[in-house]
Design a protein around this motif. Structure first.
Motif, PDB file in Angstrom:
ATOM      1  N   ARG A 117      36.638  63.905  41.808  1.00 61.65           N
ATOM      2  CA  ARG A 117      36.203  63.166  42.999  1.00 61.65           C
ATOM      3  C   ARG A 117      34.822  63.606  43.468  1.00 61.65           C
ATOM      4  NH1 ARG A 117      41.114  61.584  47.062  1.00 61.65           N
ATOM      5  NH2 ARG A 117      42.395  60.510  45.526  1.00 61.65           N
ATOM      6  N   LYS A 118      34.557  64.904  43.406  1.00 63.54           N
ATOM      7  CA  LYS A 118      33.228  65.382  43.800  1.00 63.54           C
ATOM      8  C   LYS A 118      32.166  64.835  42.851  1.00 63.54           C
ATOM      9  CE  LYS A 118      34.495  69.678  46.157  1.00 63.54           C
ATOM     10  NZ  LYS A 118      34.388  71.167  46.142  1.00 63.54           N
ATOM     11  N   LEU A 119      32.511  64.755  41.561  1.00 62.13           N
ATOM     12  CA  LEU A 119      31.553  64.223  40.589  1.00 62.13           C
ATOM     13  C   LEU A 119      31.282  62.751  40.859  1.00 62.13           C
ATOM     14  CD1 LEU A 119      29.842  64.472  38.038  1.00 62.13           C
ATOM     15  CD2 LEU A 119      31.911  64.013  36.690  1.00 62.13           C
ATOM     16  N   SER A 120      32.329  61.982  41.127  1.00 59.96           N
ATOM     17  CA  SER A 120      32.135  60.554  41.387  1.00 59.96           C
ATOM     18  C   SER A 120      31.259  60.341  42.620  1.00 59.96           C
ATOM     19  CB  SER A 120      33.485  59.852  41.560  1.00 59.96           C
ATOM     20  OG  SER A 120      34.140  60.263  42.739  1.00 59.96           O
ATOM     21  N   LYS A 121      31.477  61.153  43.654  1.00 57.02           N
ATOM     22  CA  LYS A 121      30.660  61.037  44.865  1.00 57.02           C
ATOM     23  C   LYS A 121      29.219  61.448  44.604  1.00 57.02           C
ATOM     24  CE  LYS A 121      34.370  61.717  48.263  1.00 57.02           C
ATOM     25  NZ  LYS A 121      34.892  62.594  49.335  1.00 57.02           N
ATOM     26  N   ALA A 122      29.044  62.507  43.804  1.00 56.67           N
ATOM     27  CA  ALA A 122      27.690  62.994  43.513  1.00 56.67           C
ATOM     28  C   ALA A 122      26.900  61.969  42.711  1.00 56.67           C
ATOM     29  CB  ALA A 122      27.765  64.319  42.754  1.00 56.67           C
ATOM     30  N   ILE A 123      27.536  61.342  41.726  1.00 59.66           N
ATOM     31  CA  ILE A 123      26.872  60.320  40.921  1.00 59.66           C
ATOM     32  C   ILE A 123      26.559  59.099  41.780  1.00 59.66           C
ATOM     33  CG2 ILE A 123      27.152  58.705  39.004  1.00 59.66           C
ATOM     34  CD1 ILE A 123      26.618  61.492  38.041  1.00 59.66           C
ATOM     35  N   LYS A 124      27.521  58.699  42.582  1.00 56.87           N
ATOM     36  CA  LYS A 124      27.328  57.539  43.455  1.00 56.87           C
ATOM     37  C   LYS A 124      26.146  57.753  44.404  1.00 56.87           C
ATOM     38  CE  LYS A 124      29.952  54.612  46.670  1.00 56.87           C
ATOM     39  NZ  LYS A 124      30.141  53.415  45.837  1.00 56.87           N
ATOM     40  N   GLU A 125      26.075  58.944  44.997  1.00 54.99           N
ATOM     41  CA  GLU A 125      24.997  59.250  45.937  1.00 54.99           C
ATOM     42  C   GLU A 125      23.653  59.316  45.227  1.00 54.99           C
ATOM     43  OE1 GLU A 125      23.002  60.147  49.495  1.00 54.99           O
ATOM     44  OE2 GLU A 125      24.921  59.182  49.040  1.00 54.99           O
ATOM     45  N   ALA A 126      23.642  59.898  44.026  1.00 57.02           N
ATOM     46  CA  ALA A 126      22.396  59.988  43.255  1.00 57.02           C
ATOM     47  C   ALA A 126      21.873  58.597  42.898  1.00 57.02           C
ATOM     48  CB  ALA A 126      22.621  60.814  41.990  1.00 57.02           C
ATOM     49  N   ILE A 127      22.779  57.702  42.535  1.00 55.03           N
ATOM     50  CA  ILE A 127      22.371  56.336  42.213  1.00 55.03           C
ATOM     51  C   ILE A 127      21.892  55.620  43.481  1.00 55.03           C
ATOM     52  CG2 ILE A 127      23.241  54.075  41.497  1.00 55.03           C
ATOM     53  CD1 ILE A 127      24.906  55.463  39.392  1.00 55.03           C
TER      54      ILE A 127
END
Length: 255
Positions: free
Chosen positions: A226-236
């Motif tokens: 979940r942290k990875l999905s949020k981090a990727i989403k925010e980076a995009i």
């Protein structure tokens, strides 16, 4: 913070209806085959993408989740939809996730980090599927390549989808597509001010990571789905990434 190379659209010979058999590997590669290529490419994130007929129940993915990794690699399960590969030899850590490419009447929708099965109606209508895809998990990244050849989506449609938050990015560079098409999608992404990522869309091991998107992330997020999905989403969302664009071989693209 570490630089993470991410190929967010890769088909390891998942055979779809009508797919050219020459486009795929002679056999579906094992997880160990994929791990070897990951190490060669230096990937930190890979989305193993299945086609929509899998309906979220892809048997090959289930088999990958059970396979053992040969030394010097080990596997740590971080969710039903992802696992972490750690190479004790190179020190490389790679998160492998299950992605879905949903075929609809208007455009393809690629979904990452889905936490639930994505229901698809019998007609595979775009409007129905895009809402269900976005609703399939709290943290879902959807990429929508612009179908410039016979598109039923207008530029206004895509702008509306982006502004409403139904799509998070477009694939502005597809290593399996032509230079002309990639120029169109790249220009579209810039004009609409929509984040555009680069993917391989490859079907053979040699295509994996030919084109990728590079993120700068805390190393520890690779261990938390979940942290990875949020981090990727925010980076995009904040355009905090780099595209590394390189076409797949002519052999792959012409088959």
């Amino acid at each position: 913070m570490v630089k993470v190379r991410a190929d967010l659209h890769f088909h390891p010979s998942f055979k779809g209806k009508g797919q050219n058999p020459l486009l795929t590997e002679p056999k579906i590669p094992s997880l160990n085959d994929i791990v070897e290529r990951i190490n060669q490419r230096g990937l930190g994130l890979l989305a193993i993408t299945s086609y929509s007929p899998a309906r979220g129940n892809d048997q090959r993915w289930a088999e990958y989740m059970k396979e053992r990794i040969k030394h010097p690699n080990k596997i740590t399960r971080i969710s039903d939809q992802g696992f972490l590969l750690e190479s004790t030899q190179s020190g490389l850590q790679t998160c492998v996730i299950h992605g879905q490419e949903l075929k609809t009447d208007k455009a393809d929708i690629n979904v990452l980090f889905a936490e639930r099965k994505i229901p698809i109606d019998s007609k595979e209508r775009f409007e129905y599927t895009i809402f269900k895809a976005k609703d399939s998990g709290e943290n879902v990244i959807i990429t929508l390549p612009h179908p410039s050849r016979k598109s039923k989506l207008t530029i206004l449609d895509i702008k509306s989808l982006c502004s409403s938050g139904l799509i998070d990015a477009v694939e502005s560079y597809d290593a399996m597509d032509t230079l002309k098409h990639n120029q169109i999608t790249s220009t579209l992404s810039k004009n609409l001010e929509v984040p555009g990522i680069a993917v391989s869309d490859g079907h053979r091991l040699e295509d994996m990571g030919r084109s990728y998107t590079q993120f700068e992330l805390p190393l520890e997020v690779l261990r938390d789905y979940r942290k990875l999905s949020k981090a990727i989403k925010e980076a995009i969302r904040t355009n905090n990434f780099e595209r590394k664009e390189k076409p797949c071989s002519l052999t792959s693209r012409l088959l």
